[in-house]
Design an enzyme around this catalytic site. Structure first.
Site, PDB file in Angstrom:
ATOM      1  N   PHE A 483      86.874  18.167  15.578  1.00  0.00           N
ATOM      2  CA  PHE A 483      86.448  17.301  14.468  1.00  0.00           C
ATOM      3  C   PHE A 483      86.710  17.540  12.947  1.00  0.00           C
ATOM      4  O   PHE A 483      87.008  16.784  12.301  1.00  0.00           O
ATOM      5  CB  PHE A 483      85.198  16.681  14.666  1.00  0.00           C
ATOM      6  CG  PHE A 483      84.359  17.796  13.992  1.00  0.00           C
ATOM      7  CD1 PHE A 483      83.899  18.682  15.025  1.00  0.00           C
ATOM      8  CD2 PHE A 483      83.905  18.108  12.907  1.00  0.00           C
ATOM      9  CE1 PHE A 483      82.928  20.090  14.598  1.00  0.00           C
ATOM     10  CE2 PHE A 483      82.858  19.162  12.474  1.00  0.00           C
ATOM     11  CZ  PHE A 483      82.639  20.193  13.241  1.00  0.00           C
ATOM     12  N   GLY A 484      86.637  18.844  12.832  1.00  0.00           N
ATOM     13  CA  GLY A 484      86.833  19.393  11.430  1.00  0.00           C
ATOM     14  C   GLY A 484      86.083  20.565  11.225  1.00  0.00           C
ATOM     15  O   GLY A 484      85.896  21.456  11.980  1.00  0.00           O
ATOM     16  N   LYS A 503      79.374  18.023   7.768  1.00  0.00           N
ATOM     17  CA  LYS A 503      80.241  17.900   9.039  1.00  0.00           C
ATOM     18  C   LYS A 503      81.496  16.950   8.075  1.00  0.00           C
ATOM     19  O   LYS A 503      81.283  15.753   8.052  1.00  0.00           O
ATOM     20  CB  LYS A 503      79.882  17.447  10.190  1.00  0.00           C
ATOM     21  CG  LYS A 503      79.315  18.426  11.079  1.00  0.00           C
ATOM     22  CD  LYS A 503      79.163  17.459  12.571  1.00  0.00           C
ATOM     23  CE  LYS A 503      78.585  18.581  13.479  1.00  0.00           C
ATOM     24  NZ  LYS A 503      78.561  17.961  14.755  1.00  0.00           N
ATOM     25  N   ASP A 599      74.396  17.004  26.678  1.00  0.00           N
ATOM     26  CA  ASP A 599      75.027  18.262  26.580  1.00  0.00           C
ATOM     27  C   ASP A 599      73.712  19.250  25.958  1.00  0.00           C
ATOM     28  O   ASP A 599      73.495  19.993  25.037  1.00  0.00           O
ATOM     29  CB  ASP A 599      76.000  17.958  25.345  1.00  0.00           C
ATOM     30  CG  ASP A 599      76.885  19.461  25.485  1.00  0.00           C
ATOM     31  OD1 ASP A 599      76.842  20.073  26.573  1.00  0.00           O
ATOM     32  OD2 ASP A 599      77.842  19.553  24.653  1.00  0.00           O
TER      33      ASP A 599
END
Ligand SMILES: *[C@@H]1O[C@H](CO)[C@@H](O)[C@H](O)[C@H]1NC(C)=O
Ligand SMILES: *[C@@H]1O[C@H](CO)[C@@H](O)[C@H](O)[C@H]1NC(C)=O
Ligand SMILES: *[C@@H]1O[C@H](CO)[C@@H](O)[C@H](O)[C@H]1NC(C)=O
Ligand SMILES: *[C@@H]1O[C@H](CO)[C@@H](O)[C@H](O)[C@H]1NC(C)=O
Ligand SMILES: *[C@@H]1O[C@H](CO)[C@@H](O)[C@H](O)[C@H]1NC(C)=O
Ligand SMILES: *[C@@H]1O[C@H](CO)[C@@H](O)[C@H](O)[C@H]1NC(C)=O
Length: 820
Positions: A483-484, A503, A599
């Site tokens: 995502f970065g 983020k 997760d």
């Protein structure tokens, strides 16, 4: 005339001077057009020698025909053959270049390294034509399953396709090489018992079922020129067998060079012979029902002085397959091999109703003299008829694409889709129904409140963020992923200084404003002491940024293994388990609609300044639908290897109990301080859950504990803890406790620890040391390798770059081809 026909039907080869030079241990065959030996999932740049023979296996990447939908489980860098496996989430294939029409030996090896692999059900097909394996699952976690096929390819390419049915598909190793024409000939075999059978090698594939060295011992693949294994026949003989075993020590007279490729010396120089002319020798083999089989019988008269000494009948399934078989009609000398092929179906012959192929040799029909019979070797192949198969390249559905993107990206498209579907369904419901049901009223309210609550107080300006991160200074990067990047920062303007994790979506992973907005709505609706909170967001100048509370003590996993951090006490560990269990309990039962995290793993449990555990990373989470009857979500399998709920993998139905299973794995990590998957150990120790549970079931869980805890854990606390983990890891979700039960029981385990410590403050350690034997020395502190699912965003909010880079060295990650 009869002679001519026989020559057409059977292998009759000319006598050559070559036989003088035949050696006992025949030379290995070298395929003229090369071979493909693949160590699937391996990225080791060097070749991997097989431990069973001297052949070198190569990485499989170049033979994969698509880079999508596959990943690796296990240790990709290990120089051993089964340390890694290639895993497929959708139809995917290997392609092999083929030179001309030839029969190829294809061997597939399967060793499931994890529960997700041992519960996977899948199909394997060749060239969209032959269905090699249907509804197949490899469950033996200790010994690789090998499947062998002879496939005649009339194309430029051989394509082997793996299609998951339940869960995943996988393969550990593949062999493809052409075999000499002598082995499969084009003449037709004798048909036994059926009239309408049409056998042609070029339109059928063969699956090897049995390869037997009659009267002899096991022939391993290293002593067979085509790397085949021949097993002894003892297990297949009829009870009360009176046959004689014969061994021959002189030279076998092959009729042609390459004759030993059909079967090696060690098959021909042993046999069984009838003990008298009135006795039979009978073998029975289990086979599939409703299938046609090719039965190849190998003969070599090593028992007689002259060729005229043998004459016998061959029966298959009680029908005469060959009457008055006399070797002199096939070969010119004794000790000269020949074989006869038959096709036969299997019969329900046994009382237990199993499908069998029964082979028998007995006295001849017409010969007046007392004659005997022999058999040296036997092979049974199942015919795989050509039929149109599902095409391998299935276009991924839109939902699948979204899930993959969402899994790796910050702005989860998966949760967006779910949210949108959920919203649309509710709109439809309210339109369709004049009197909406009570439950849809409730969801309608929830949706509306989320949609109208624009949470403007969460907005943070780009300049605030730039100032917090010193204009995205690289030295503040604490993690990175698909995502970065994640930056550490300090927000100054909002009252007291707040340390945050930021983020920032990279340009590449941006998915547009609606997804971003949805993500904020979903995340901002959740607040809990044991869930990492979203502090704000920024959406300016095409930037998309999420700001979370900063978790200074990193991940729970980093405090358990793979780091130099000081060991946590048992009490601390119990408190962290209780905290994260409370976070999950809130997700499951504290909201209008349960959220399944999907997760749950130790690297997604973060620790703040006070070591309070908080659950993070909701990138994969799902909201259970608004209808009250809906208790699960059907999805593609996502998550992390080693933590997968086997029931979810089987059924693809996600429930809150899948999180409970994964949490049970975390409990074992906390107790044993080792990775959930560790290759390089004896196979029964690779998977943490399997390994620890096998000790727990013997009441010896103490043998698995972190050596640093030995003497510290009160036996009653350990017993309680072991029971909780065992319940969480139950095969069926319905048998697992709720997170509320887990919290309660963990608190009890903590109480047991504290009570006992208070009562016996000094004696405890010695007591426990005797109660809890030291774990076996397995070098658990070095050479750790583990397995991480591809799409996971493993750069947790709090992690410094240093531990990230160590982690990527130490952990062999699933290498995803998609999204990164
Ligand atoms: C196929 O044949 C060509 C020429 O006969 C040869 O150059 C090539 O190496 C062969 N390919 C394989 C895969 O054996
Ligand atoms: C798997 O193979 C079976 C048997 O040929 C077939 O019926 C089924 O459709 C196949 N499934 C898939 C997903 O290809
Ligand atoms: C495979 O499983 C499916 C679903 O259970 C079933 O419909 C099909 O007949 C099975 N195919 C074979 C070849 O066993
Ligand atoms: C796995 O296969 C080996 C060898 O065939 C066998 O001895 C063992 O019992 C099998 N294990 C299981 C769990 O089936
Ligand atoms: C057998 O195969 C041949 C050639 O493919 C075909 O012409 C013939 O009709 C087949 N016979 C039967 C009984 O299927
Ligand atoms: C041998 O097998 C044949 C064929 O099934 C049978 O007719 C015969 O009775 C058997 N003989 C003995 C001695 O078992």
């Amino acid at each position: 005339m009869e002679q001519v026909q026989l020559q057409l039907q059977f292998k009759v080869v000319a006598l050559l001077f070559f036989s003088i030079l035949t050696f006992k241990s025949s030379a290995q065959y070298t395929p003229p057009d090369g071979d493909y030996l693949l160590n699937c999932g391996s990225s080791a740049s060097n070749t991997t020698p097989s431990s069973e023979d001297n052949r070198d296996f190569l990485p499989d990447q170049s033979a994969l025909s698509t880079r999508k939908h596959n990943s690796v489980v296990g240790d990709a860098n290990s120089p051993t053959l089964y340390a890694a496996a290639r895993v497929f989430t959708d139809s995917s294939s290997y392609e092999f270049d083929i030179n001309g029409t030839k029969t190829h030996m294809v061997r597939l090896h399967f060793l499931p390294l994890t529960t997700a692999l041992s519960t996977a059900v899948f199909n394997v097909s060749a060239n969209d034509e032959f269905n090699l394996l249907s509804n197949f699952s490899a469950t033996n976690t200790t010994t690789p399953v090998k499947k062998e096929y002879l496939i005649t390819v009339d194309a430029e390419k051989l394509r082997i396709c793996f299609t998951p049915i339940y869960g995943l598909a996988f393969v550990s190793a593949i062999e493809v090489f052409s075999i000499p024409d002598d082995i499969i000939q084009s003449s037709e075999p004798t048909v036994v018992g059926q009239t309408d059978l049409n056998f042609s090698v070029s339109s059928q594939a063969l699956e090897t079922l049995y390869r037997i060295n009659v009267g002899g011992s096991k022939v391993t693949l290293s002593s067979d020129s085509m790397w085949r294994t021949w097993t002894p026949d003892d297990g297949y003989l009829a009870s009360g067998d009176t046959s004689h075993q014969n061994t021959f020590t002189n030279r076998i007279n092959y009729n042609s060079p390459g004759g030993e490729k059909i079967a090696p010396d060690s098959v021909y120089d042993t046999c069984r012979s009838m003990s008298s002319e009135n006795s039979n020798i009978t073998w029975a083999f289990e086979a599939s029902g409703h299938a046609t089989h090719l039965v190849r019988l190998h003969f070599c008269d090593i028992t007689s002085l002259t060729l005229a000494d043998l004459s016998f009948n061959v029966y298959i399934n009680d029908e005469i397959a060959h009457q008055d078989l006399e070797p002199w009609k096939f070969v010119e000398r004794i000790a000269t091999p020949f074989y006869i092929d038959f096709t036969a179906d299997s019969r329900r012959l046994s009382s237990r109703g199993k499908w069998l192929i029964r082979v028998r040799i007995g006295r001849p029909t017409t010969t007046s003299r007392n004659m005997k019979g022999i058999l040296n070797g036997l092979e049974i192949f199942k015919l795989v008829p050509a039929s149109v198969q599902h095409k391998c390249y299935k276009k991924p559905s839109r939902l699948m694409v979204s899930c993959i993107v969402g899994g790796s990206a910050l702005l989860s498209a998966a949760s967006l889709l779910l949210f949108l579907l959920y919203r649309r369904r509710n709109r439809l419901k309210s339109k369709e129904s004049a009197t909406p049901a009570a439950n849809s009223d409730v969801s309608q309210l929830t949706v509306r409140s989320v949609a109208t609550n624009m949470n403007l107080e969460l907005h943070i300006t780009l300049s605030q963020i730039k100032s917090a991160t010193k204009n995205f200074d690289e030295s503040l990067v604490i993690g990175a992923g698909g995502f970065g990047k994640v930056y550490k920062g300090v927000l100054k303007d909002s009252g007291p200084q707040t340390r945050v994790a930021i983020k920032r979506a990279s340009q590449r992973s941006k998915q547009g404003f609606p997804e971003f907005e949805t993500e904020i709505h979903v995340l901002s609706g959740i607040r809990h002491r044991h869930l990492v909170s979203l502090i704000g967001y920024c959406q300016e100048h095409s930037e998309m940024i999420l700001v979370y509370e900063f978790m200074s003590n990193g991940t729970l996993r980093d405090h358990l293994y793979n780091s130099d951090l000081p060991s946590l006490s048992w009490k601390q560990r119990l408190e962290m388990c209780i905290g994260s269990a409370r976070g999950l309990q809130y997700l499951h039962s504290g909201l209008a609609h349960p959220i399944i995290h999907r997760d749950v793993k130790s690297s997604n449990i973060l620790l703040d300044d006070n070591f309070t555990a908080k659950v993070s990373d909701f990138g994969l989470s799902r909201v259970v639908g608004p209808s009250l009857t809906e208790t699960h979500v059907s999805t593609g399998v996502k998550g992390t290897f080693g933590y997968f709920d086997p029931e979810y993998v089987r059924t693809r139905q996600l429930t809150t109990k899948s999180d409970v299973y994964s949490f049970g794995v975390i409990l074992l990590e906390v107790l044993c301080a080792r990775p959930v998957i560790r290759t390089g150990l004896p196979s029964e120790e690779i998977n943490l859950a399997d390994w620890a549970m096998s000790w727990q079931k013997q009441g010896l869980l103490g043998r698995t504990i972190d050596p640093r805890l030995v003497g510290e854990i009160n036996p009653n606390s350990l017993r309680m803890f072991g029971q909780i983990a065992e319940k969480c890891l139950e095969e069926y979700g319905a048998d697992r406790p709720t997170m509320a039960d887990v919290v309660w029981n963990l608190e009890y385990a903590l109480k047991l620890q504290e009570t006992e410590m208070a009562r016996e403050p000094f004696e405890d350690s010695t007591n426990c040391a005797t109660e809890l034997p030291l774990p076996p020395a397995i070098g658990r502190w070095n050479s750790i390798s583990s397995v991480v699912m591809s799409h996971q965003d493993d750069s947790s909010i709090a992690r410094d770059t240093k531990s990230e880079s160590t982690a990527s060295q130490v952990f062999s990650q699933i290498i995803s081809s998609e999204g990164r």
